[in-house]
Write an enzyme that holds these catalytic residues in place. Structure first.
Site, PDB file in Angstrom:
ATOM      1  N   TYR A 112       0.863  -1.184   0.000  1.00 13.00           N
ATOM      2  CA  TYR A 112       0.000   0.000   0.000  1.00 13.00           C
ATOM      3  C   TYR A 112       0.902   1.239   0.000  1.00 13.00           C
ATOM      4  O   TYR A 112       1.277   1.757   1.052  1.00 13.00           O
ATOM      5  CB  TYR A 112      -0.875   0.030   1.251  1.00 13.00           C
ATOM      6  N   PHE A 123     -13.904  -3.360  -0.031  1.00  7.34           N
ATOM      7  CA  PHE A 123     -14.706  -2.632  -1.018  1.00  7.34           C
ATOM      8  C   PHE A 123     -16.194  -2.626  -0.651  1.00  7.34           C
ATOM      9  O   PHE A 123     -17.060  -2.535  -1.524  1.00  7.34           O
ATOM     10  CB  PHE A 123     -14.518  -3.182  -2.427  1.00  7.34           C
ATOM     11  N   GLY A 144     -17.533  -0.364  -3.568  1.00  8.02           N
ATOM     12  CA  GLY A 144     -18.315  -1.062  -4.570  1.00  8.02           C
ATOM     13  C   GLY A 144     -17.507  -1.295  -5.830  1.00  8.02           C
ATOM     14  O   GLY A 144     -16.341  -1.674  -5.786  1.00  8.02           O
TER      15      GLY A 144
END
Length: 301
Positions: A69, A217, A221
């Protein structure tokens, strides 16, 4: 109460491994920029550090991160280390290993089993820890995870890892991993936008066995790593209006409602969004509202 005064305790707790954590946690992916990885504009470092410290003030005691990340300027693990070390005793930091990105941000070949020690040690170095609380093996399309998970089990036996978990898997992979070592958590894509019978079967198995399920998510989405989609369905917007809430809060409330073992990890680099996400743990959908959202998920392509 307002969003600024509701803490993560409102979502309830779950025992993850040997640590009790609030069911509303925090995902570190969005700390590094306006979108994940190199897809957006790098974040303001001071603001990201402030978000992390505020999260802990609001009772967040479960942070999900990974060495991969990072954006062109920011590393999630470095931000966590700078903001929170020395770490509170009750803070659980989970990391994922398996995927690999080089310094330019390009995705490289995922780890072989013998590479995983280096992945674990890189997370240890970046976070400034002598052990990792929880390590997910992120499956990278391989048919079997036995060799990779076995390598992590050896690192657990060596004291570098306390608990093991798996991510991006199917039901058969859970059984495969459990034949090697205990699995305390499963992390898969899951939300209103993702009707998936295979993941539903995996979630059912986690419910039956008391294994934590950590969806990613859940808010974003179909926007995925690029960030949350603002194309909320009318049903979601209507329920949000009825509660004086945001569509994102409704999505999180629906997610938490899927079982006591569901642990949400919404991520953000925005202090206001952080407070709203945490406050979603206090939003209680009615049975009728939940049924409407369940029906929406079933008809989502």
């Amino acid at each position: 109460m307002t969003s600024e005064t509701i803490t993560a305790a409102a979502a309830g707790t779950w025992t993850l491994g040997d640590m009790s954590v609030h069911r509303m946690g925090f995902g570190a992916m969005r700390l590094t920029g306006s979108a994940a990885f190199h897809e957006g504009t790098p974040s303001d470092r001071d603001r990201s550090i402030a978000v992390l410290r505020r999260a802990v003030e609001l009772g967040v005691d479960h942070i999900d991160t990974a060495a991969f990340y990072f954006s062109s300027l920011r590393s999630a693990n470095e931000l966590i280390n700078s903001a929170l070390a020395p770490y509170p005793d009750d803070l659980l930091i989970a990391v994922k290993v398996g995927p690999f990105r080089d310094y330019s941000g390009e995705w490289g070949t995922s780890a072989r089993p013998e590479d995983l020690r280096a992945h674990v040690e890189e997370n240890l170095r970046q976070l400034g820890r002598d052990h990792l609380d929880l390590v997910y093996l992120r499956r990278m399309r391989q048919e079997s995870i036995a060799e990779h998970f076995g390598a992590l089990a050896e690192l657990r036996d060596a004291g570098l890892i306390r608990h093991l978990a798996i991510s991006g898997v199917e039901l058969r992979h859970l059984a495969e991993a459990q034949a090697i070592a205990p699995v305390v958590s499963v992390q898969n894509k899951y939300g209103l936008d993702f009707p998936d019978p295979e993941t539903d079967a995996l979630l059912a198995a986690c419910r039956e066995q008391g294994i934590a399920f950590v969806p990613f998510f859940a808010i974003a989405g179909k926007g995925g790593s690029r960030g949350p989609s603002h194309a909320h369905d009318d049903e979601v917007r209507a329920i949000a209006r009825a509660h004086g809430a945001t569509p994102a809060q409704v999505r999180l409330a629906w997610t938490l409602r899927q079982g006591p073992q569901m642990l949400a990890i919404p991520g953000t680099g925005n202090p206001g969004h952080l407070a709203e996400n945490v406050a979603a743990g206090a939003l209680r959908l009615t049975d009728e509202e939940a049924a409407r959202l369940d029906a929406l998920r079933r008809r989502t392509d």
